[in-house]
Structures are given as C-alpha cells and as structure tokens.
Write a protein that holds these residues in place. Structure first.
Motif, PDB file in Angstrom:
ATOM      1  N   VAL A   1      50.066  -5.794 -34.273  1.00  0.00           N
ATOM      2  CA  VAL A   1      49.005  -5.731 -33.275  1.00  0.00           C
ATOM      3  C   VAL A   1      48.597  -4.270 -33.101  1.00  0.00           C
ATOM      4  O   VAL A   1      49.447  -3.396 -32.899  1.00  0.00           O
ATOM      5  N   ASP A   2      47.300  -4.026 -33.190  1.00  0.00           N
ATOM      6  CA  ASP A   2      46.738  -2.683 -32.994  1.00  0.00           C
ATOM      7  C   ASP A   2      46.269  -2.585 -31.542  1.00  0.00           C
ATOM      8  O   ASP A   2      45.284  -3.213 -31.155  1.00  0.00           O
ATOM      9  N   CYS A   3      46.996  -1.805 -30.753  1.00  0.00           N
ATOM     10  CA  CYS A   3      46.638  -1.618 -29.341  1.00  0.00           C
ATOM     11  C   CYS A   3      46.095  -0.208 -29.132  1.00  0.00           C
ATOM     12  O   CYS A   3      46.627   0.750 -29.685  1.00  0.00           O
ATOM     13  N   ARG A   4      45.069  -0.096 -28.328  1.00  0.00           N
ATOM     14  CA  ARG A   4      44.491   1.204 -27.966  1.00  0.00           C
ATOM     15  C   ARG A   4      44.408   1.263 -26.440  1.00  0.00           C
ATOM     16  O   ARG A   4      43.891   0.336 -25.809  1.00  0.00           O
ATOM     17  N   PHE A   5      44.899   2.369 -25.887  1.00  0.00           N
ATOM     18  CA  PHE A   5      44.982   2.446 -24.427  1.00  0.00           C
ATOM     19  C   PHE A   5      44.248   3.679 -23.903  1.00  0.00           C
ATOM     20  O   PHE A   5      44.157   4.717 -24.563  1.00  0.00           O
ATOM     21  N   LEU A   6      43.723   3.550 -22.693  1.00  0.00           N
ATOM     22  CA  LEU A   6      43.058   4.647 -22.008  1.00  0.00           C
ATOM     23  C   LEU A   6      44.098   5.651 -21.501  1.00  0.00           C
ATOM     24  O   LEU A   6      45.285   5.315 -21.388  1.00  0.00           O
ATOM     25  N   PRO A   7      43.679   6.883 -21.203  1.00  0.00           N
ATOM     26  CA  PRO A   7      44.625   7.874 -20.680  1.00  0.00           C
ATOM     27  C   PRO A   7      45.415   7.337 -19.484  1.00  0.00           C
ATOM     28  O   PRO A   7      44.844   6.765 -18.553  1.00  0.00           O
ATOM     29  N   GLY A   8      46.738   7.489 -19.546  1.00  0.00           N
ATOM     30  CA  GLY A   8      47.592   7.054 -18.458  1.00  0.00           C
ATOM     31  C   GLY A   8      47.980   5.594 -18.473  1.00  0.00           C
ATOM     32  O   GLY A   8      48.676   5.123 -17.558  1.00  0.00           O
ATOM     33  N   HIS A   9      47.574   4.849 -19.501  1.00  0.00           N
ATOM     34  CA  HIS A   9      47.783   3.402 -19.505  1.00  0.00           C
ATOM     35  C   HIS A   9      48.882   2.935 -20.452  1.00  0.00           C
ATOM     36  O   HIS A   9      49.112   1.726 -20.564  1.00  0.00           O
ATOM     37  N   GLU A  10      49.561   3.815 -21.148  1.00  0.00           N
ATOM     38  CA  GLU A  10      50.461   3.379 -22.221  1.00  0.00           C
ATOM     39  C   GLU A  10      51.579   2.466 -21.710  1.00  0.00           C
ATOM     40  O   GLU A  10      51.812   1.380 -22.270  1.00  0.00           O
ATOM     41  N   GLU A  11      52.283   2.884 -20.674  1.00  0.00           N
ATOM     42  CA  GLU A  11      53.403   2.072 -20.182  1.00  0.00           C
ATOM     43  C   GLU A  11      52.919   0.717 -19.668  1.00  0.00           C
ATOM     44  O   GLU A  11      53.558  -0.316 -19.900  1.00  0.00           O
ATOM     45  N   GLN A  12      51.793   0.734 -18.990  1.00  0.00           N
ATOM     46  CA  GLN A  12      51.233  -0.512 -18.457  1.00  0.00           C
ATOM     47  C   GLN A  12      50.854  -1.455 -19.588  1.00  0.00           C
ATOM     48  O   GLN A  12      51.111  -2.669 -19.521  1.00  0.00           O
ATOM     49  N   LEU A  13      50.264  -0.928 -20.656  1.00  0.00           N
ATOM     50  CA  LEU A  13      49.881  -1.775 -21.791  1.00  0.00           C
ATOM     51  C   LEU A  13      51.110  -2.398 -22.436  1.00  0.00           C
ATOM     52  O   LEU A  13      51.129  -3.611 -22.720  1.00  0.00           O
ATOM     53  N   LEU A  14      52.146  -1.603 -22.690  1.00  0.00           N
ATOM     54  CA  LEU A  14      53.343  -2.128 -23.346  1.00  0.00           C
ATOM     55  C   LEU A  14      54.016  -3.198 -22.497  1.00  0.00           C
ATOM     56  O   LEU A  14      54.502  -4.215 -23.017  1.00  0.00           O
ATOM     57  N   ALA A  15      54.047  -3.001 -21.186  1.00  0.00           N
ATOM     58  CA  ALA A  15      54.642  -3.999 -20.298  1.00  0.00           C
ATOM     59  C   ALA A  15      53.845  -5.298 -20.333  1.00  0.00           C
ATOM     60  O   ALA A  15      54.423  -6.401 -20.335  1.00  0.00           O
ATOM     61  N   THR A  16      52.531  -5.190 -20.383  1.00  0.00           N
ATOM     62  CA  THR A  16      51.682  -6.385 -20.425  1.00  0.00           C
ATOM     63  C   THR A  16      51.877  -7.144 -21.730  1.00  0.00           C
ATOM     64  O   THR A  16      51.988  -8.381 -21.732  1.00  0.00           O
ATOM     65  N   ILE A  17      51.926  -6.424 -22.844  1.00  0.00           N
ATOM     66  CA  ILE A  17      52.133  -7.079 -24.138  1.00  0.00           C
ATOM     67  C   ILE A  17      53.479  -7.793 -24.165  1.00  0.00           C
ATOM     68  O   ILE A  17      53.595  -8.935 -24.644  1.00  0.00           O
ATOM     69  N   ALA A  18      54.534  -7.141 -23.654  1.00  0.00           N
ATOM     70  CA  ALA A  18      55.859  -7.760 -23.642  1.00  0.00           C
ATOM     71  C   ALA A  18      55.856  -9.050 -22.814  1.00  0.00           C
ATOM     72  O   ALA A  18      56.459 -10.059 -23.201  1.00  0.00           O
ATOM     73  N   GLU A  19      55.165  -9.021 -21.688  1.00  0.00           N
ATOM     74  CA  GLU A  19      55.088 -10.224 -20.844  1.00  0.00           C
ATOM     75  C   GLU A  19      54.326 -11.340 -21.546  1.00  0.00           C
ATOM     76  O   GLU A  19      54.747 -12.505 -21.523  1.00  0.00           O
ATOM     77  N   LEU A  20      53.208 -10.988 -22.187  1.00  0.00           N
ATOM     78  CA  LEU A  20      52.415 -11.999 -22.881  1.00  0.00           C
ATOM     79  C   LEU A  20      53.149 -12.551 -24.097  1.00  0.00           C
ATOM     80  O   LEU A  20      52.997 -13.733 -24.448  1.00  0.00           O
ATOM     81  N   ALA A  21      53.941 -11.723 -24.764  1.00  0.00           N
ATOM     82  CA  ALA A  21      54.657 -12.170 -25.961  1.00  0.00           C
ATOM     83  C   ALA A  21      55.677 -13.255 -25.625  1.00  0.00           C
ATOM     84  O   ALA A  21      55.871 -14.197 -26.404  1.00  0.00           O
ATOM     85  N   GLY A  22      56.334 -13.148 -24.485  1.00  0.00           N
ATOM     86  CA  GLY A  22      57.270 -14.186 -24.074  1.00  0.00           C
ATOM     87  C   GLY A  22      58.699 -13.902 -24.470  1.00  0.00           C
ATOM     88  O   GLY A  22      59.006 -12.967 -25.213  1.00  0.00           O
ATOM     89  N   GLU A  23      59.605 -14.742 -23.989  1.00  0.00           N
ATOM     90  CA  GLU A  23      61.036 -14.466 -24.111  1.00  0.00           C
ATOM     91  C   GLU A  23      61.562 -14.569 -25.537  1.00  0.00           C
ATOM     92  O   GLU A  23      62.598 -13.973 -25.863  1.00  0.00           O
ATOM     93  N   HIS A  24      60.898 -15.294 -26.403  1.00  0.00           N
ATOM     94  CA  HIS A  24      61.409 -15.485 -27.761  1.00  0.00           C
ATOM     95  C   HIS A  24      60.768 -14.528 -28.771  1.00  0.00           C
ATOM     96  O   HIS A  24      60.975 -14.680 -29.972  1.00  0.00           O
ATOM     97  N   VAL A  25      60.001 -13.575 -28.293  1.00  0.00           N
ATOM     98  CA  VAL A  25      59.290 -12.652 -29.176  1.00  0.00           C
ATOM     99  C   VAL A  25      59.626 -11.214 -28.783  1.00  0.00           C
ATOM    100  O   VAL A  25      59.425 -10.814 -27.638  1.00  0.00           O
ATOM    101  N   SER A  26      60.158 -10.455 -29.730  1.00  0.00           N
ATOM    102  CA  SER A  26      60.471  -9.047 -29.474  1.00  0.00           C
ATOM    103  C   SER A  26      59.277  -8.185 -29.862  1.00  0.00           C
ATOM    104  O   SER A  26      58.468  -8.556 -30.732  1.00  0.00           O
ATOM    105  N   VAL A  27      59.158  -7.025 -29.223  1.00  0.00           N
ATOM    106  CA  VAL A  27      58.047  -6.103 -29.450  1.00  0.00           C
ATOM    107  C   VAL A  27      58.609  -4.763 -29.900  1.00  0.00           C
ATOM    108  O   VAL A  27      59.417  -4.152 -29.193  1.00  0.00           O
ATOM    109  N   GLU A  28      58.169  -4.313 -31.066  1.00  0.00           N
ATOM    110  CA  GLU A  28      58.619  -3.044 -31.637  1.00  0.00           C
ATOM    111  C   GLU A  28      57.419  -2.116 -31.790  1.00  0.00           C
ATOM    112  O   GLU A  28      56.365  -2.532 -32.288  1.00  0.00           O
TER     113      GLU A  28
END
Length: 441
Positions: free
Chosen positions: A316-343
């Motif tokens: 997945v190619d993610c692009r984030f606005l200034p100051g948004h990196e941690e928020q984006l990663l947390a959102t992706i992890a939540e959307l991915a779900g418990e059976h999907v790891s994010v690297e």
C-alpha cells in the motif's frame, strides 16, 4: 567574425534526447541497468567545459554526480540544483514510440523521463555548460547534483549522499528540483486565458506499507473460515472505502484562494469541484494534497491452484500531510484488522516551505521575464522528491522545473504514465528561465 557561444537553449533538446536514450529504469528491487551510463554522460558533458565533477557510487552501477561552482559571495548560503537520473520502467508495447528513443514528434521530445525528470536534468546540464563556457560567476555557490535512485526512495542516491557524504552540501541552505514551475492555462474572471505557474513549496510524506494477512493453510476443496486471502481482501476493501478527512495546509490554502481570485470562482472547503476544474490535468496532483491517501499497488498470494495459502500480502502506497504520519499508521492498522500485520517498508518526511523570501522572488521574476503576464501560485506535491533527504541537513527545498506548456497538453498525468513527452519550445523556455535564475539568485 566574432565567435558565437553555444547557449543552453541551443543544446537543451539534444541533451534531453541523449539522456532519454540511456535506459536508467529503476525497478526498485536492485535490478535494472542503474545510472552509471547516464552519470558518465553527465561527467563527460561537464568536463568538456572545464568542470571536474565528483562521482559517488553507493552500489555497483548506482552513481550520483556532484559539481560545485564557486559564487561571487562565498559567505552566502549555497544553492543546490538537483535532478535524478533514474526513471520508472516503461512497457514498450503500451507506447506510441519506443520509450527510450528520445524521438522528436509533433514538436515534442518523447520518451520515458521526458517529464520525470530528464527534461530538468537537460536544463540543468545545459545551463551549467553555458555558465562555464562564458566564465560567468553566479552570485553564490552552486552545488549541482544528479542523483541516483530517486524513483525507489533515494536510499542509493540522495539519502546515501546525505548520510555518507554530507560534506558535499557544506554551506547549502536552499535547493530546487523537480515537479514545479510548470504552467496550466486557466480562464480568468474576464474570460481571458492566463498561464498560471505552479511553484512547488510542499510535499506530502511517504509511507510504503506491506499488509500481511495470516490464516490457516489447507486444501482448496475444503471450507476454510481462516483463509488469508479473504482476510487480506477484506482489509483492502476497508482501506479503499475509508474517507480520509480533509485538511488544507498553508500551500494548498494559498493555491485555492489564488485560483479562486483569478477565476472568480466561488468555493468552499466542502465543494471544490468547479474550482479544481480550472486546473485541468494538474488537478490530480492537487486533489492528492487535500487529505492523506492510501492506494493498494501490489498483491502477492498463493502458490498452487488447489492450496489455500497461510499468508497473503499487499503493498500500500500511503502519502500523508505534515504532522499526520502517526495518525495515518494508526488508522491503517485499525482498518487492516486483527489478522493482518502492517510493516513499514519505506518512509520519508513531509515538507512545507514558505512561499516567500529571496529565492521565491527570484524564481517568480525569472518566470515573468520570459512570460510577463504569468501568474505564480504555490502548491503541494502529492508525491515526493530528493528535497526530503536534503531537508535532513536543514536545506529548504522547492520544486522548480520551469515549463511553459500549451493549454491542451495534459501534462501532469504523464508522470509515470504512457507516451511521456515534453514540448521542444517548453524545454527551451525552461533553459532560459533556469539560466536567468542561476545568474540572479
């Protein structure tokens, strides 16, 4: 008769063709031809006019070229002007021409890299050669760099130089590079067509992720409620359906306000459609800067038709606005779900520079000298450039590869696209503007 001196405008088109004909495809996995041949061309071109560049090889064939040109005021902060020599791959079967032919057709130079970014490489090289031929001393030191590996995040190019050879950039305070300074034609409030140049002052950050779904392997004929591929598909669906909230950073807000004033178009934060339509093909870049984004780009799952695999993955190619990196990663992890790891495979920072100051004024003046009625507005790039690496040394970077483009050329979608091409007269215009900037900044 007096001897005539070859100008940057005279040779920029040929240099662009020559560079396109050198295949520097970057597949991002260490394969491909590398930049060594193109770097050798640059080195020879600089040596022909009496300059002695340095080369830096991070891995075999991954070569960057650097030359420093002393300025009149050695105490001033130096300006880095940089490009990258690699290009994304091209499938020749999809193109109207051989993507590595550098063919001249319909008043354009065609080929992979014509807009990203061997056009700017050619402008830089042509202007530096003219500077050396004429013995012109720039107002301040110039550090000219042709990087390797930008299309794979710059680890073997700009980041390698910044981390391993920071002395190259001693005294550098500002930089200019790609994806800015090109024109779009808009209809103003009086019904007249006005060329508006988009000067790139900001960049979104990059987060390239791999999602890996975990499940239970089994026979393809047996029901399986822990199918890794299904879990991955569900995660992808949730990510694709997610609406990222809008936030207008200063460069985006200034662009929208300037465009609204120029065109007389009313708009709101919730309704931008009529306003963005004025940007024609460039609106895709701008739409990508209104919020964070996430796009699935690669899939990998399974090894036999009748085997349910234990794992399945997607990039997945993610692009984030200034100051948004941690928020984006947390959102992706939540959307991915418990059976999907994010690297996180690769990350780089977001940038936001002011649309003011001596360098910005010099860029605007250089454009208006060649195009007096030009409107210049800032914008944020949805992608990224090697300015990210230079920012780690405290360098403020802008995108300024000046091109005066015809109104009907759908330019921005040609970045990484098919039938990439740049008009000959736009290249010559860019060489004049860049040469004027070098002489005055």
């Amino acid at each position: 008769m007096p001897e005539t001196t070859t100008t940057a405008q005279d040779e920029v088109v040929q240099i662009c063709q020559d560079l396109i004909r050198i295949d520097t495809s970057n597949f991002g996995d260490g394969s491909g031809p590398g930049e060594a041949e193109a770097a050798a061309y640059v080195v020879q071109s600089l040596r022909e006019v009496g300059l002695e560049p340095q080369t830096f090889e991070s891995d075999p064939g991954r070569v960057s070229v650097v030359v420093r040109i002393p300025g009149a005021d050695r105490e001033r902060g130096a300006l880095c002007i940089h490009g990258h020599l690699d290009v994304v791959p091209a499938n020749a079967a999809d193109w109207s021409v051989d993507p590595f032919s550098g063919e001249l057709r319909d008043g354009c130079v065609w080929g992979r890299g014509a807009v990203d970014m061997k056009d700017m490489d050619a402008m830089i090289l042509a202007c530096v050669r003219e500077l050396a031929r004429t013995g012109t001393v720039p107002p301040r030191d110039l550090v000219i760099v042709f990087f390797a590996d930008e299309e794979a995040g710059g680890r073997k190019g700009s980041h390698f130089l910044v981390e391993q050879h920071p002395e190259v950039f001693d005294g550098v305070t500002e930089a200019i590079s790609e994806v800015g300074g090109y024109s779009v034609t808009v209809t103003d409030r009086d019904g007249s067509e006005r060329r508006t140049y988009l000067l790139q002052t900001a960049e979104k950050g990059i987060s390239w992720l791999r999602l890996t779904a975990h499940g239970r392997a089994g026979h393809g004929s047996v029901p399986n409620d822990e199918n890794a591929i299904v879990r991955l598909a569900e995660a992808i669906s949730r990510i694709a359906a997610h609406t990222w909230p809008r936030e207008f950073i200063p460069s985006v807000r200034t662009l929208l306000e300037g465009l609204g004033e120029l065109t007389g178009t009313s708009w709101s934060d919730e309704d931008l459609e009529d306003l963005l339509d004025h940007l024609r093909g460039a609106q895709g870049f701008v739409r990508g800067t209104l919020q964070d984004t996430s796009n699935v780009t690669m899939l990998d799952a399974g090894y036999k038709h009748n085997v349910i695999p234990q794992h399945a993955s997607a990039n997945v190619d993610c692009r984030f606005l200034p100051g948004h990196e941690e928020q984006l990663l947390a959102t992706i992890a939540e959307l991915a779900g418990e059976h999907v790891s994010v690297e996180v495979l690769h990350r780089d920072i977001a940038l936001d520079a002011p649309f003011e100051g001596d360098l910005v004024e010099a860029m605007v003046a250089a454009l208006r000298t060649e195009d007096p009625d030009a409107v210049v507005l800032p914008y944020c790039l949805s992608g990224g450039t090697d300015n990210k690496a230079l920012s780690l040394l405290g360098v403020t970077g802008y995108g300024f590869a000046p091109l005066r483009l015809p109104a009907d050329l759908d330019f921005a979608p040609m970045f990484h696209g098919v039938d990439e091409r740049v008009p000959v007269d736009a290249l010559q215009f860019g060489a004049r503007v860049l040469g004027r900037l070098i002489a005055t900044c």
